[in-house]
Design a protein around this motif. Sequence first.
Motif, PDB file in Angstrom:
ATOM      1  N   PHE A   1      48.392  32.586  81.916  1.00  0.00           N
ATOM      2  CA  PHE A   1      47.059  33.174  81.822  1.00  0.00           C
ATOM      3  C   PHE A   1      46.006  32.167  81.364  1.00  0.00           C
ATOM      4  CE2 PHE A   1      49.765  36.963  81.625  1.00  0.00           C
ATOM      5  CZ  PHE A   1      49.179  37.704  82.647  1.00  0.00           C
ATOM      6  N   SER A   2      46.455  30.933  81.113  1.00  0.00           N
ATOM      7  CA  SER A   2      45.528  29.862  80.727  1.00  0.00           C
ATOM      8  C   SER A   2      44.581  30.343  79.628  1.00  0.00           C
ATOM      9  CB  SER A   2      44.729  29.384  81.948  1.00  0.00           C
ATOM     10  OG  SER A   2      45.605  29.007  82.989  1.00  0.00           O
ATOM     11  N   ALA A   3      45.142  31.013  78.661  1.00  0.00           N
ATOM     12  CA  ALA A   3      44.340  31.603  77.585  1.00  0.00           C
ATOM     13  C   ALA A   3      45.021  31.344  76.246  1.00  0.00           C
ATOM     14  CB  ALA A   3      44.175  33.105  77.797  1.00  0.00           C
ATOM     15  N   ARG A   4      44.211  31.322  75.209  1.00  0.00           N
ATOM     16  CA  ARG A   4      44.796  31.263  73.875  1.00  0.00           C
ATOM     17  C   ARG A   4      45.534  32.579  73.613  1.00  0.00           C
ATOM     18  NH1 ARG A   4      39.485  29.024  72.656  1.00  0.00           N
ATOM     19  NH2 ARG A   4      39.681  26.816  72.126  1.00  0.00           N
ATOM     20  N   VAL A   5      46.711  32.474  73.082  1.00  0.00           N
ATOM     21  CA  VAL A   5      47.498  33.663  72.753  1.00  0.00           C
ATOM     22  C   VAL A   5      47.810  33.621  71.261  1.00  0.00           C
ATOM     23  CG1 VAL A   5      49.570  35.013  73.218  1.00  0.00           C
ATOM     24  CG2 VAL A   5      48.496  33.703  75.070  1.00  0.00           C
ATOM     25  N   PHE A   6      47.306  34.603  70.550  1.00  0.00           N
ATOM     26  CA  PHE A   6      47.530  34.703  69.115  1.00  0.00           C
ATOM     27  C   PHE A   6      48.562  35.793  68.840  1.00  0.00           C
ATOM     28  CE2 PHE A   6      43.203  33.191  69.678  1.00  0.00           C
ATOM     29  CZ  PHE A   6      43.114  32.148  68.775  1.00  0.00           C
ATOM     30  N   GLU A   7      49.273  35.617  67.768  1.00  0.00           N
ATOM     31  CA  GLU A   7      50.187  36.671  67.332  1.00  0.00           C
ATOM     32  C   GLU A   7      49.812  37.083  65.922  1.00  0.00           C
ATOM     33  OE1 GLU A   7      54.939  37.801  67.149  1.00  0.00           O
ATOM     34  OE2 GLU A   7      54.324  35.815  67.810  1.00  0.00           O
ATOM     35  N   GLY A   8      49.695  38.379  65.722  1.00  0.00           N
ATOM     36  CA  GLY A   8      49.363  38.896  64.406  1.00  0.00           C
ATOM     37  C   GLY A   8      50.544  39.620  63.797  1.00  0.00           C
ATOM     38  N   TYR A   9      50.537  39.707  62.491  1.00  0.00           N
ATOM     39  CA  TYR A   9      51.586  40.429  61.777  1.00  0.00           C
ATOM     40  C   TYR A   9      50.945  41.258  60.669  1.00  0.00           C
ATOM     41  CZ  TYR A   9      55.127  41.263  58.210  1.00  0.00           C
ATOM     42  OH  TYR A   9      55.925  41.859  57.270  1.00  0.00           O
ATOM     43  N   GLY A  10      51.308  42.500  60.615  1.00  0.00           N
ATOM     44  CA  GLY A  10      50.797  43.377  59.572  1.00  0.00           C
ATOM     45  C   GLY A  10      51.469  44.726  59.673  1.00  0.00           C
ATOM     46  N   GLN A  11      51.047  45.648  58.841  1.00  0.00           N
ATOM     47  CA  GLN A  11      51.634  46.980  58.812  1.00  0.00           C
ATOM     48  C   GLN A  11      50.537  48.014  58.630  1.00  0.00           C
ATOM     49  OE1 GLN A  11      54.500  46.532  55.530  1.00  0.00           O
ATOM     50  NE2 GLN A  11      56.110  46.187  57.025  1.00  0.00           N
ATOM     51  N   THR A  12      50.901  49.272  58.857  1.00  0.00           N
ATOM     52  CA  THR A  12      49.973  50.363  58.572  1.00  0.00           C
ATOM     53  C   THR A  12      49.475  50.254  57.138  1.00  0.00           C
ATOM     54  OG1 THR A  12      51.115  51.848  60.107  1.00  0.00           O
ATOM     55  CG2 THR A  12      49.750  52.878  58.408  1.00  0.00           C
ATOM     56  N   GLU A  13      50.382  49.924  56.248  1.00  0.00           N
ATOM     57  CA  GLU A  13      50.089  49.936  54.821  1.00  0.00           C
ATOM     58  C   GLU A  13      49.095  48.863  54.379  1.00  0.00           C
ATOM     59  OE1 GLU A  13      53.952  52.024  55.469  1.00  0.00           O
ATOM     60  OE2 GLU A  13      52.995  50.213  56.245  1.00  0.00           O
ATOM     61  N   ASN A  14      48.805  47.888  55.243  1.00  0.00           N
ATOM     62  CA  ASN A  14      47.764  46.903  54.887  1.00  0.00           C
ATOM     63  C   ASN A  14      46.768  46.721  56.023  1.00  0.00           C
ATOM     64  OD1 ASN A  14      49.366  45.336  56.606  1.00  0.00           O
ATOM     65  ND2 ASN A  14      49.058  43.480  55.426  1.00  0.00           N
ATOM     66  N   PHE A  15      46.607  47.755  56.844  1.00  0.00           N
ATOM     67  CA  PHE A  15      45.624  47.777  57.927  1.00  0.00           C
ATOM     68  C   PHE A  15      45.690  46.494  58.759  1.00  0.00           C
ATOM     69  CE2 PHE A  15      41.344  48.592  59.820  1.00  0.00           C
ATOM     70  CZ  PHE A  15      41.562  49.909  60.173  1.00  0.00           C
ATOM     71  N   CYS A  16      46.924  46.062  59.034  1.00  0.00           N
ATOM     72  CA  CYS A  16      47.207  44.886  59.881  1.00  0.00           C
ATOM     73  C   CYS A  16      46.834  43.559  59.239  1.00  0.00           C
ATOM     74  CB  CYS A  16      46.511  44.991  61.239  1.00  0.00           C
ATOM     75  SG  CYS A  16      47.129  46.310  62.267  1.00  0.00           S
ATOM     76  N   GLY A  17      46.408  43.548  57.982  1.00  0.00           N
ATOM     77  CA  GLY A  17      45.924  42.316  57.369  1.00  0.00           C
ATOM     78  C   GLY A  17      47.017  41.449  56.785  1.00  0.00           C
ATOM     79  N   GLY A  18      47.965  41.034  57.616  1.00  0.00           N
ATOM     80  CA  GLY A  18      49.063  40.213  57.128  1.00  0.00           C
ATOM     81  C   GLY A  18      48.915  38.751  57.476  1.00  0.00           C
ATOM     82  N   CYS A  19      49.395  38.369  58.650  1.00  0.00           N
ATOM     83  CA  CYS A  19      49.378  36.982  59.108  1.00  0.00           C
ATOM     84  C   CYS A  19      48.709  36.889  60.470  1.00  0.00           C
ATOM     85  CB  CYS A  19      50.796  36.445  59.267  1.00  0.00           C
ATOM     86  SG  CYS A  19      51.528  35.832  57.764  1.00  0.00           S
ATOM     87  N   LEU A  20      48.276  35.695  60.808  1.00  0.00           N
ATOM     88  CA  LEU A  20      47.671  35.441  62.108  1.00  0.00           C
ATOM     89  C   LEU A  20      47.893  33.980  62.466  1.00  0.00           C
ATOM     90  CD1 LEU A  20      46.000  37.083  64.184  1.00  0.00           C
ATOM     91  CD2 LEU A  20      43.954  36.069  63.169  1.00  0.00           C
TER      92      LEU A  20
END
Length: 663
Positions: free
Chosen positions: A406-425
């Motif tokens: 896709f010739s695009a930047r691909v990011f992966e995020g990590y989080g949970q419901t309990e922290n509104f997805c605010g874990g890792c990126l």
Amino acid sequence: MVLEFKPPYTVKVSEETPGETPVMRHFLFKDKLVDSLDGTAKTMWALYLHGNKAGGDGPFLGTRRIENGVAKEYVWQTHRQVRVRIENYAKGLTCLGLERQKAVGIYSVNMPEWTMTEQACYRQSFIIVALYDTLGAEAMDYIVNQVEMEFIVASADKLHNIVRLKGRLPTIKTVIIMDEENIKAEDKEAAQQAGLAVLGFKGVEILGEGITEEERVEPEPEDIATICYTSGTTGTPKGAVITHANCVAPIAGIDKLGGANSFAKIDHTDVYISYLPLAHVFERAAQGVHVFKGAAIGYYQGDTLKLLDDIAELRPTVFCSVPRLFNKIYDKVLAGVKAKGGVSQYLFNTAFNQKKANLNKSVHHWLWDRVVFGQVRAKLGGRIKFILSGSAPVSPDVMDFMRICFSARVFEGYGQTENFCGGCLTIQDDNTSGIVGVPFPCSEFKLIDVPDMDYRSTDKPYPRGEICIRGPSIMREYYKVPDKTAETINSDGWLLTGDIGLVDGAGRIKIIDRRKNIFKLSQGEYIAPEKIEGVYQKHELVAQAFVYGDSLQPSLVGIFVPDKDSLKSWAAKQGLGDKTAEELCESEQVKKDYLKTVTAYGKQNDLKGFEQIKSVYLTMQEFAVENDMLTPTFKLKREVAQKVYREQIDTMYNALSNGRAFN
């Protein structure tokens, strides 16, 4: 002490504690955690107002025009138009008697009225509680009654189910229908007979339009924005109490990262496709960022089978999804390349390998992007700037594939419901696969020992342990279940995620295991089924996999859903006859040869002998949200799968014990 890793992953840490790694923070914001944007935007309503100003007369919410049952172009409402509607609707809800910090149910697939209801609730400090069919009747009862819900905002197709459950939902008084033109007369009559007031969304807007003066209290950062009930794979759903401040923190973090060129920068020119369930925090957080930046949001038609058609028409610049869809794209493209063979396959492989060799420098190639990967890129509209994957880990092979094709930047995020997805990126221009990046600016991280699984913070070369997260995005509590809250958030404010992580030499997190989904075989080996399923599912013959083990048994068995097209092609080459996919699944010879094929693949991908399945049952019945085999975020419900396939599992184990299983 300060632990220094190579740039740009320097992190500030606290003093070491026995059994724990040092506390990690994001390298850009190591001196403080980000909990708000500029001291003023501390609530979700303040974020919306910022985005409304940025978007102005530009497009905001778009849906496809339907003509004679055929979807046509996207039709848009501007930011200014939508704000008028939101404010009238919010005032209308207040007129109906809805009070501050009272629960409002939203029961619908994604559509503009979902987002408008969300923003109206933020404006008035109502509490959003999302409902969805896959909760099941008992869970719906539990949630509605626990929060004493009086109002549900729903799509017309949900009215029948609300009426059906009304006898068990005594608090519900009013149902507001988003698409009132689709209400069936018999459903409305049945609702009224059940004592429900049924109103139209636009009617509530008109009610609020007549109010020229109002007294209201602005939302506060510590007000509850939403109670998000986990779609967990087992047990009664738990309601994560998420405040405005909790929601703002990750969105603020994304914005800060974009401004520092650590993540893709989002602005009012971007176009986002909304199809992941808004009932869950991944989509709520992703959409929240675009609302804040004044971007345009186009909604899918409500049918995932038509998603790629919607994407082709919308041509989004941002695409957020989950590994399940990426895995499907990966399988289909590679199977298509293999089927073409010859020069086409050679050219694809040459281009793919050349780009992969240079991924540490760029996701682009001046020739191959046009000559080889243009058709693949067109599947997502052709103008994707970046892709974000969340909900579950993505295999490194699939991540590399997405970046290359896709010739695009691909990011992966990590989080949970309990922290509104605010874990890792993951960080911009770091194309390392198999990691989930570094902590959000709003989060602190550490690992704690898990001795019974032999994971320790002192492990060499890299520390390992259960991931713990602390910071302003962490939920306040589980609603009305203090014992569960105490199990999940310790006295120092650390969220115990249940995920096992590793911190590599560059200070990045890698998810390597899951504490809760581990079991032992009879010889004592620990098994992590998700890891094994992830390996098998990369094979073109495997669309979905459920690996099962019994602590009284020495080996694993599997329930596999084959990829239909690949199965038929493979069977023909194996000389297994011209049969339907369903007939192939029933063939003992097919199962025997299929097992040999995936076992060889597992061995090539470093599965140990005890990690390989010893018998397989094939079915073309997909694991899906609709049949309650998957959560709405596409995680396998293991207990449900075990019950559904109990007979087949017992049959396989009986065959293994009698020496009749496939080898």
